[in-house]
Design a protein around this motif. Structure first.
Motif, short mmCIF file in Angstrom:
data_model
loop_
_atom_site.label_atom_id
_atom_site.label_comp_id
_atom_site.label_asym_id
_atom_site.label_seq_id
_atom_site.Cartn_x
_atom_site.Cartn_y
_atom_site.Cartn_z
N GLY A 1 3.66 61.74 53.94
CA GLY A 1 3.00 60.93 54.97
C GLY A 1 1.49 61.06 54.94
N ARG B 1 -4.01 52.61 52.32
CA ARG B 1 -4.12 53.13 53.70
C ARG B 1 -5.34 54.04 53.86
NH1 ARG B 1 1.96 55.10 54.25
NH2 ARG B 1 2.13 54.38 52.10
N TRP C 1 -8.67 62.96 57.61
CA TRP C 1 -8.72 64.42 57.65
C TRP C 1 -8.05 65.03 56.44
CZ3 TRP C 1 -7.84 62.06 62.56
CH2 TRP C 1 -8.79 62.38 63.54
N THR D 1 3.29 58.21 49.22
CA THR D 1 3.37 59.43 50.04
C THR D 1 4.76 59.65 50.61
OG1 THR D 1 2.25 60.68 51.77
CG2 THR D 1 2.59 58.34 52.23
N ALA E 1 -1.75 57.26 45.77
CA ALA E 1 -0.62 57.57 44.89
C ALA E 1 -0.78 56.87 43.55
CB ALA E 1 0.70 57.17 45.56
N GLU F 1 -3.33 45.70 41.98
CA GLU F 1 -3.52 45.95 43.42
C GLU F 1 -3.58 44.61 44.16
OE1 GLU F 1 -3.61 48.35 45.84
OE2 GLU F 1 -4.09 46.65 47.13
N ALA G 1 1.79 42.23 42.80
CA ALA G 1 2.97 42.11 41.93
C ALA G 1 4.04 41.37 42.70
CB ALA G 1 3.45 43.50 41.54
#
Ligand SMILES: Cc1cc2nc3c(=O)[nH]c(=O)nc-3n(C[C@H](O)[C@H](O)[C@H](O)COP(=O)(O)OP(=O)(O)OC[C@H]3O[C@@H](n4cnc5c(N)ncnc54)[C@H](O)[C@@H]3O)c2cc1C
Length: 465
Positions: free
Chosen positions: A431, A42, A59, A423, A15, A34, A236
């Protein structure tokens, strides 16, 4: 006040990386912070038997158009999920062999008719759930009061079909059906285009395709495209808005920007200190979006021995802790590679056991379906996402009863100059990595629009002075 960049992005998962790339393309300057020592969130790399695979999301499917486009852009080789052969499925104590991924054929004829009825019921419910405002659909409050289990008790007659639905909930959300709101479940299903797409391993299914050399390498490529390198090991801690700018503070320093995008899992966003504080509705929403529990395991063999016996190594059982299992062997190797999961309650039960105990459980489960050869792996690797500090679980967050209708409206509403990605904020393939990319691009579009107004105002002010 001078700013360092136009936009600060917190989190370099798909994202955050998608948001940063979209903003850069729109001509804005971006700094990405980060917490981890790597990008991807993830999406994480795994090494198994000399092959690079994924410990995180792996996938994709043909209706996931944004991640598919990014895969093409970076020249990633996509391979089809191996599915030829017969799978091993057990529902409510009854074992069956099924062709390819036709899991429903494991259910005897009469319950299978009820399974069809269940699908029609779910489709009918989905029609009443607007993806951009599930809380506002007809009957939303009543549906949100029930967990998946409670709804099934009222609407599904046969125990086998209720067991099937429960296992689907565990497998898809890594959460128990007693924990998940039925409204959330229907939203999640609809956001992927229906149950068949969510479960499918061929055609338009969300598990139809894999990336050779790992999905994670796409995240690496996205990070490499950024003009300013992602600041790693830079969690952060606080986001302070004042004097028409937003300051994102880390342990080492701060970034001043016109706007910020928070692209972390909800629970991690809740840990940030906001000044001014978040609305009560947003703060409570973040604390009530619960991450699933999952341990992901790879087992590699000298050869995919199951194929010679007509098996596709799809093993799915509501009686096992380690389930589902799939063959994800990439093309061009002699090895056979299986991936499988401890999901939901079984993940919580196994997270505090030793890796040796888990390995023994995994191999014994595989032996039951695939035979004694399963006891002779050449490699084994696992990642326990329950213990991952910067995710606190996976695959994504779900909502319990009452959360979506009471707090859902706060999902994407900006907090001053702070916009939300991740997500969990997506209306499409929520998700999933596809949802993450889309959420980042949506948040970037929101910020780009405000930046255009900011620049126009600054230009007007300097022309007037
Ligand atoms: C085991 C597993 C299997 C999965 N399988 C699939 C699959 O097959 N297909 C699929 O599409 N999806 C799958 N998913 C889900 C998919 O990986 C996620 O939906 C997606 O990666 C989420 O991306 P994101 O950017 O929204 O969040 P994240 O990837 O969680 O990114 C958030 C980032 O924010 C960082 N962060 C957190 N707090 C801070 C802070 N304070 N400061 C700075 N940075 C911070 C984190 O370190 C992380 O890098 C799977 C996930 C897992 C874990």
């Amino acid at each position: 006040m001078a700013t360092d960049v136009d936009c600060a992005v917190v989190g370099a998962g798909f994202a955050g990386l998608a948001a940063a790339n979209a903003l850069q393309l729109a001509g804005a300057s971006v700094a990405v912070l980060e917490a981890r020592e790597r990008v991807g969130g993830r999406s994480a790399p795994a090494e198994i038997a000399g092959l690079t695979m994924d410990f995180g999301g792996m996938w994709l499917g043909p209706t996931q158009t944004r991640i598919s486009a990014l895969a093409r852009e970076v020249g990633a080789e996509i391979y089809a999920q191996p599915i030829e052969g017969r799978g091993h499925v057990q529902v409510n104590g009854r074992a069956a062999r099924i062709p390819k991924d036709a899991v429903e054929l494991a259910v005897p004829l009469v319950p299978r008719l009820e399974l069809l009825r269940l699908q029609l019921q779910l489709d009918r419910l989905a029609k009443r759930v607007p993806l951009d405002a599930p809380w506002a659909g007809k009957g939303a409050v009543a549906l949100d009061r029930l967990t998946v289990t409670e709804w099934a008790k009222r609407h599904v007659w046969m125990a086998t079909v209720r067991a099937f639905l429960s296992q689907v909930c565990r497998t898809l959300l890594c959460a128990e059906p007693e924990e998940v709101s039925m409204l959330f479940f229907v939203f999640y299903m609809k956001s992927a285009g229906g149950l068949e797409r969510l479960l499918g391993m061929q055609g338009e299914g969300g598990q139809a395709q894999l990336v050779k050399g790992s999905m994670h390498r796409i995240a690496l490529e996205l990070a490499q495209r950024l003009e300013r390198p992602v600041q790693l090991r830079a969690p952060a801690r606080a986001i302070v808005e004042r004097d028409e700018q937003v300051v994102v503070r880390t342990d080492e320093g701060e970034v001043r920007a016109h706007y910020a995008i928070v692209a972390t899992p909800p629970g991690l966003a809740e840990r940030l200190h906001f000044e001014p504080g978040l609305s009560e509705q947003k703060a409570r929403l973040l604390s009530r979006q619960t991450m699933g529990s999952c341990i992901k395991v790879y087992v590699a063999y000298a050869r995919p021995f199951w194929r010679a016996r007509g098996s596709n190594a799809l093993c799915l059982s509501d009686g096992d802790a380690f389930t589902p299992v799939m063959d994800v062997t990439p093309p061009g190797t002699e090895r056979g590679v299986l991936v499988g999961f401890f999901d939901a309650e079984p993940a919580r039960a196994w997270t505090d056991r030793s890796p040796e105990e888990r390995r023994a459980e995994v191999l014994e489960t595989l032996r039951r379906d695939l035979g004694d050869d399963a006891l002779q792996p050449v490699d084994y690797a696992e990642k326990d996402w329950c213990k991952d500090r910067w995710s606190e679980g996976c695959y994504g967050a779900s909502m319990g009863p009452g959360t979506m209708t009471e707090l859902g409206p706060a999902l994407r509403v900006p907090h001053g100059r702070v916009h939300w990605a991740g997500t969990e904020t997506s209306t499409v393939w929520s998700g999933y990595i596809e949802g993450a990319v889309r959420s980042g691009e949506r948040a970037a579009a929101e910020v780009a629009q405000r930046l255009r107004r900011t620049i126009a105002t600054e230009e007007a002010a300097s022309a007037a002075s």
